[in-house]
Design a protein around this motif. Structure first.
Motif, short mmCIF file in Angstrom:
data_model
loop_
_atom_site.label_atom_id
_atom_site.label_comp_id
_atom_site.label_asym_id
_atom_site.label_seq_id
_atom_site.Cartn_x
_atom_site.Cartn_y
_atom_site.Cartn_z
N MET A 1 0.85 -1.20 0.00
CA MET A 1 0.00 0.00 0.00
C MET A 1 0.88 1.25 0.00
SD MET A 1 -3.18 0.96 0.01
CE MET A 1 -4.19 2.38 0.37
N THR A 2 1.94 1.22 0.84
CA THR A 2 2.85 2.35 0.91
C THR A 2 3.58 2.55 -0.40
OG1 THR A 2 3.19 1.94 3.25
CG2 THR A 2 4.78 3.37 2.16
N THR A 3 3.98 1.42 -1.00
CA THR A 3 4.67 1.47 -2.28
C THR A 3 3.79 2.08 -3.36
OG1 THR A 3 5.95 -0.47 -1.71
CG2 THR A 3 5.88 0.14 -4.03
N THR A 4 2.53 1.64 -3.37
CA THR A 4 1.59 2.16 -4.36
C THR A 4 1.38 3.65 -4.18
OG1 THR A 4 0.43 0.05 -4.41
CG2 THR A 4 -0.74 1.97 -5.28
N SER A 5 1.27 4.09 -2.91
CA SER A 5 1.09 5.50 -2.60
C SER A 5 2.31 6.30 -3.03
CB SER A 5 0.84 5.68 -1.11
OG SER A 5 0.73 7.05 -0.78
N GLY A 6 3.51 5.73 -2.78
CA GLY A 6 4.74 6.40 -3.17
C GLY A 6 4.88 6.51 -4.67
N ASP A 7 4.52 5.45 -5.37
CA ASP A 7 4.57 5.46 -6.83
C ASP A 7 3.62 6.49 -7.41
OD1 ASP A 7 6.44 3.48 -6.77
OD2 ASP A 7 5.03 1.85 -7.19
N SER A 8 2.45 6.60 -6.77
CA SER A 8 1.45 7.56 -7.23
C SER A 8 1.95 8.99 -7.04
CB SER A 8 0.14 7.36 -6.46
OG SER A 8 -0.82 8.31 -6.85
N LEU A 9 2.59 9.26 -5.90
CA LEU A 9 3.13 10.58 -5.62
C LEU A 9 4.24 10.92 -6.62
CD1 LEU A 9 3.30 13.09 -3.84
CD2 LEU A 9 4.89 11.85 -2.35
N LEU A 10 5.10 9.93 -6.89
CA LEU A 10 6.19 10.13 -7.83
C LEU A 10 5.65 10.41 -9.24
CD1 LEU A 10 9.24 10.07 -8.39
CD2 LEU A 10 9.04 7.61 -8.79
N SER A 11 4.60 9.68 -9.60
CA SER A 11 3.98 9.86 -10.91
C SER A 11 3.38 11.26 -11.04
CB SER A 11 2.90 8.79 -11.12
OG SER A 11 2.28 8.96 -12.36
N ARG A 12 2.70 11.72 -9.98
CA ARG A 12 2.10 13.05 -10.01
C ARG A 12 3.16 14.14 -10.07
NH1 ARG A 12 -1.31 10.92 -5.99
NH2 ARG A 12 -0.22 12.13 -4.39
N SER A 13 4.24 13.93 -9.33
CA SER A 13 5.33 14.91 -9.31
C SER A 13 5.98 15.01 -10.68
CB SER A 13 6.39 14.51 -8.27
OG SER A 13 5.84 14.49 -6.98
N LYS A 14 6.19 13.85 -11.31
CA LYS A 14 6.78 13.83 -12.65
C LYS A 14 5.87 14.53 -13.65
CE LYS A 14 8.43 10.67 -16.24
NZ LYS A 14 8.61 9.25 -16.64
N ALA A 15 4.56 14.28 -13.53
CA ALA A 15 3.60 14.90 -14.44
C ALA A 15 3.60 16.42 -14.27
CB ALA A 15 2.20 14.34 -14.20
N THR A 16 3.72 16.88 -13.03
CA THR A 16 3.75 18.32 -12.76
C THR A 16 4.99 18.97 -13.35
OG1 THR A 16 2.49 18.03 -10.70
CG2 THR A 16 3.74 20.07 -10.96
N VAL A 17 6.13 18.32 -13.15
CA VAL A 17 7.39 18.84 -13.71
C VAL A 17 7.31 18.93 -15.23
CG1 VAL A 17 9.84 18.38 -14.05
CG2 VAL A 17 8.82 18.07 -11.79
N LEU A 18 6.81 17.88 -15.85
CA LEU A 18 6.68 17.86 -17.31
C LEU A 18 5.72 18.93 -17.80
CD1 LEU A 18 6.61 14.00 -18.01
CD2 LEU A 18 8.48 15.61 -18.44
N ALA A 19 4.68 19.20 -17.01
CA ALA A 19 3.72 20.24 -17.39
C ALA A 19 4.38 21.61 -17.38
CB ALA A 19 2.53 20.22 -16.43
N TYR A 20 5.22 21.87 -16.37
CA TYR A 20 5.92 23.16 -16.31
C TYR A 20 6.94 23.28 -17.44
CZ TYR A 20 3.89 24.90 -11.97
OH TYR A 20 3.02 25.41 -11.02
N VAL A 21 7.60 22.19 -17.75
CA VAL A 21 8.54 22.20 -18.87
C VAL A 21 7.79 22.49 -20.17
CG1 VAL A 21 10.09 20.79 -20.28
CG2 VAL A 21 10.21 20.65 -17.79
N ALA A 22 6.62 21.88 -20.33
CA ALA A 22 5.81 22.09 -21.54
C ALA A 22 5.38 23.54 -21.68
CB ALA A 22 4.59 21.17 -21.51
N LEU A 23 5.19 24.24 -20.56
CA LEU A 23 4.81 25.65 -20.62
C LEU A 23 5.86 26.48 -21.36
CD1 LEU A 23 3.47 26.35 -17.00
CD2 LEU A 23 2.14 26.47 -19.11
N THR A 24 7.10 26.08 -21.31
CA THR A 24 8.18 26.84 -21.94
C THR A 24 8.28 26.58 -23.45
OG1 THR A 24 9.88 25.16 -21.56
CG2 THR A 24 9.48 26.74 -19.78
N LYS A 25 7.50 25.61 -23.95
CA LYS A 25 7.56 25.21 -25.37
C LYS A 25 9.00 24.89 -25.80
CE LYS A 25 3.67 28.22 -26.73
NZ LYS A 25 3.24 29.29 -27.64
#
Length: 308
Positions: A1-25
């Motif tokens: 359960m902890t692993t799944t929660s950690g993976d989910s947090l990592l996935s969301r963090s990665k998605a957020t970083v990629l979204a900010y990078v995408a803002l710069t075109k």
């Protein structure tokens, strides 16, 4: 359960970083690299100051990222209406408008600080002027009001030539102005070729790009005019270079102009055309031309004018 929660947090963090990078075109910023490095090498022929080039590229990248981010903030409403832009961060609500605005301002501050510290105040001010023009004039005024939006708004994309030269010399000479004009005239045929492919998107968003309001024949005729203006401008720079750039400018210019001329002839004949090919070829032309300039500057052979 902890692993799944950690993976989910990592996935969301990665998605957020990629979204900010995408803002710069990031892909649009490639033009910065294509234009800035050769100009800096030409400004200091025969010498390569890697530290200054790297710092200028960093400052320029931050500035371009700021302009692109703030552009997305202003264009969030129409980005949602266009299939080509519907996956942009603000259009799909991956980043809030407020966060994107703050991010864009921070990128501008970083750009100004880097260029002022590593290069000079003039280069930092030129980047600031670029951001203000791109967002305030092109995005908020021209883009939605006139088909000449990319004609005059494209001036923002030409600024790396002035920034690169200013970073090396602290001034603006005739050569960066010529290169500014090369990109200025190159921008309309480059952009209109893409707009021809996605004109229904622009029509749905209410953006009066030339392919939306004019016939294909008129669009391609205008592309021919601007392409020849691009090529002629590129030849003016021969006065400050050697035979290497001269050969590249003549050969690549003839190739690019013939391609656009061919598109115009096919359009007049009523044939089915592939404007996206011209869009890609315009990128290739600009890359070849500026790479030729970079090689010419580094090799530093006698100038063409020295033979006369």
């Amino acid at each position: 359960m902890t692993t799944t929660s950690g993976d989910s947090l990592l996935s969301r963090s990665k998605a957020t970083v990629l979204a900010y990078v995408a803002l710069t075109k990031p892909r649009v910023i490639e033009l910065l690299l294509v234009a800035t490095i050769p100009v800096m090498l030409q400004a200091d022929r025969g010498r390569v100051d890697i530290a200054l080039i790297a710092a200028t590229l960093l400052g320029g990248w931050l500035g371009a990222g700021s302009a692109n981010t703030l552009n997305m903030v202003a264009d969030a409403d129409i980005d949602q209406k266009m299939k080509r832009t519907a996956r942009r961060p603000l259009a799909r609500h991956a980043v809030s408008t407020r966060s994107a605005l703050i991010f864009g301002i921070l990128l501008w501050i970083g750009s100004f600080a880097v260029l002022w510290t590593a290069a000079n105040l003039l280069s930092a001010l030129l980047v600031t002027a670029t951001i203000a023009f791109y967002v305030g004039v092109y995005t908020m005024i021209l883009k939605r009001r006139t088909w000449q939006n990319v004609v005059w708004g494209g001036a923002a994309g030409c600024m790396p030539t002035l920034v690169g030269w200013a970073a090396v010399t602290g001034t603006i000479g005739w050569q960066p102005i010529v290169l500014f004009l090369v990109i200025f005239f190159w921008t309309p045929p480059h952009t209109w070729a893409l707009a021809m492919r996605y004109k229904e998107d622009y029509r749905a968003a209410g953006v009066p790009m030339l392919p939306v309001i004019a016939t294909e024949e008129r669009v391609t005729r205008q592309m021919v005019y601007y392409t020849w203006a691009t090529v002629i401008s590129s030849l003016v720079l021969i006065a400050g270079t050697s035979w290497i750039y001269a050969a590249v400018a003549v050969a690549s210019g003839g190739w690019f102009a013939s391609r656009v001329q061919k598109l115009y002839k096919e359009t007049r004949a009523g044939a089915e055309v592939a404007p996206l090919k011209i869009f890609l070829q315009s990128n290739e032309y600009l890359a070849i031309l500026f790479c030729g300039l970079a090689i010419d500057a580094v090799v530093n052979l006698p100038l063409v004018t020295s033979y006369f």
